[in-house]
Design a protein around this motif. Structure first.
Motif, PDB file in Angstrom:
ATOM      1  N   ILE A  11       0.815  -1.211   0.000  1.00 28.77           N
ATOM      2  CA  ILE A  11       0.000   0.000   0.000  1.00 28.77           C
ATOM      3  C   ILE A  11       0.854   1.267   0.000  1.00 28.77           C
ATOM      4  N   LEU A  12       1.896   1.328   0.818  1.00 32.04           N
ATOM      5  CA  LEU A  12       2.733   2.535   0.860  1.00 32.04           C
ATOM      6  C   LEU A  12       3.428   2.782  -0.475  1.00 32.04           C
ATOM      7  N   ALA A  13       3.865   1.735  -1.134  1.00 35.20           N
ATOM      8  CA  ALA A  13       4.473   1.889  -2.460  1.00 35.20           C
ATOM      9  C   ALA A  13       3.433   2.369  -3.469  1.00 35.20           C
ATOM     10  N   ALA A  24       3.731   5.717  -5.651  1.00 31.93           N
ATOM     11  CA  ALA A  24       3.712   5.655  -7.114  1.00 31.93           C
ATOM     12  C   ALA A  24       2.622   6.545  -7.693  1.00 31.93           C
ATOM     13  N   ARG A  25       1.463   6.541  -7.056  1.00 30.53           N
ATOM     14  CA  ARG A  25       0.365   7.402  -7.518  1.00 30.53           C
ATOM     15  C   ARG A  25       0.737   8.870  -7.367  1.00 30.53           C
ATOM     16  N   VAL A  82      -6.542   5.809  -2.163  1.00 33.85           N
ATOM     17  CA  VAL A  82      -6.180   4.416  -1.868  1.00 33.85           C
ATOM     18  C   VAL A  82      -7.060   3.858  -0.753  1.00 33.85           C
ATOM     19  N   ILE A  83      -7.335   4.675   0.255  1.00 34.26           N
ATOM     20  CA  ILE A  83      -8.162   4.230   1.383  1.00 34.26           C
ATOM     21  C   ILE A  83      -9.596   3.950   0.936  1.00 34.26           C
ATOM     22  N   SER A  84     -10.100   4.757   0.000  1.00 33.03           N
ATOM     23  CA  SER A  84     -11.516   4.657  -0.364  1.00 33.03           C
ATOM     24  C   SER A  84     -11.816   3.679  -1.507  1.00 33.03           C
ATOM     25  N   PRO A 126      -6.140  -3.049  -5.689  1.00 32.37           N
ATOM     26  CA  PRO A 126      -5.865  -3.689  -6.977  1.00 32.37           C
ATOM     27  C   PRO A 126      -5.303  -5.093  -6.770  1.00 32.37           C
ATOM     28  N   PRO A 127      -5.647  -6.038  -7.640  1.00 26.38           N
ATOM     29  CA  PRO A 127      -5.185  -7.415  -7.448  1.00 26.38           C
ATOM     30  C   PRO A 127      -3.659  -7.542  -7.478  1.00 26.38           C
ATOM     31  N   GLN A 128      -2.965  -6.621  -8.138  1.00 24.35           N
ATOM     32  CA  GLN A 128      -1.512  -6.717  -8.227  1.00 24.35           C
ATOM     33  C   GLN A 128      -0.821  -6.486  -6.882  1.00 24.35           C
ATOM     34  N   LEU A 129      -1.469  -5.814  -5.940  1.00 28.08           N
ATOM     35  CA  LEU A 129      -0.824  -5.546  -4.649  1.00 28.08           C
ATOM     36  C   LEU A 129      -0.755  -6.782  -3.760  1.00 28.08           C
TER      37      LEU A 129
END
Length: 100
Positions: free
Chosen positions: A50-52, A56-57, A80-82, A86-89
């Motif tokens: 999540i932090l990455a 990145a965003r 990100v919180i709301s 994403p499946p990649q994370l």
């Protein structure tokens, strides 16, 4: 790095792609741009998950003003919180081990 006894690293570098703005996902998934050959790699900060994703965003939506950058960082963190993750994370982080 690389692991002891190996001549190669077993990871890939990439950059977040997709549209700028509130949400960089395309059809619910992240778009990654592969990195080209990297002769020398400096990592200013290291994060995964999540932090990455927030970093990145933010990087994709950076502004010229420090104040606008702080607001953009808050905007991306709130996004990100709301949203759904994403499946990649969730893929490929099982068993990750960092040796310094």
């Amino acid at each position: 790095m690389p692991p002891v006894g190996s001549e190669h690293c077993n990871f890939k570098l990439c950059e977040l792609g997709g549209p700028q703005g509130w949400n960089p996902k395309v059809d619910g998934s992240l778009v990654m741009k592969p990195a080209g050959p990297v002769p020398l790699f400096f990592n200013l900060y290291f994060s995964v998950g999540i932090l990455a994703y927030v970093s990145a965003r933010f990087q994709q939506n950076r502004h010229a003003s420090p104040i606008m950058n702080k607001l953009e960082n808050v905007r991306q963190a709130m996004g990100v919180i709301s949203e759904t993750i994403p499946p990649q994370l969730n893929a490929g982080l099982e068993g990750v081990r960092i040796t310094c």
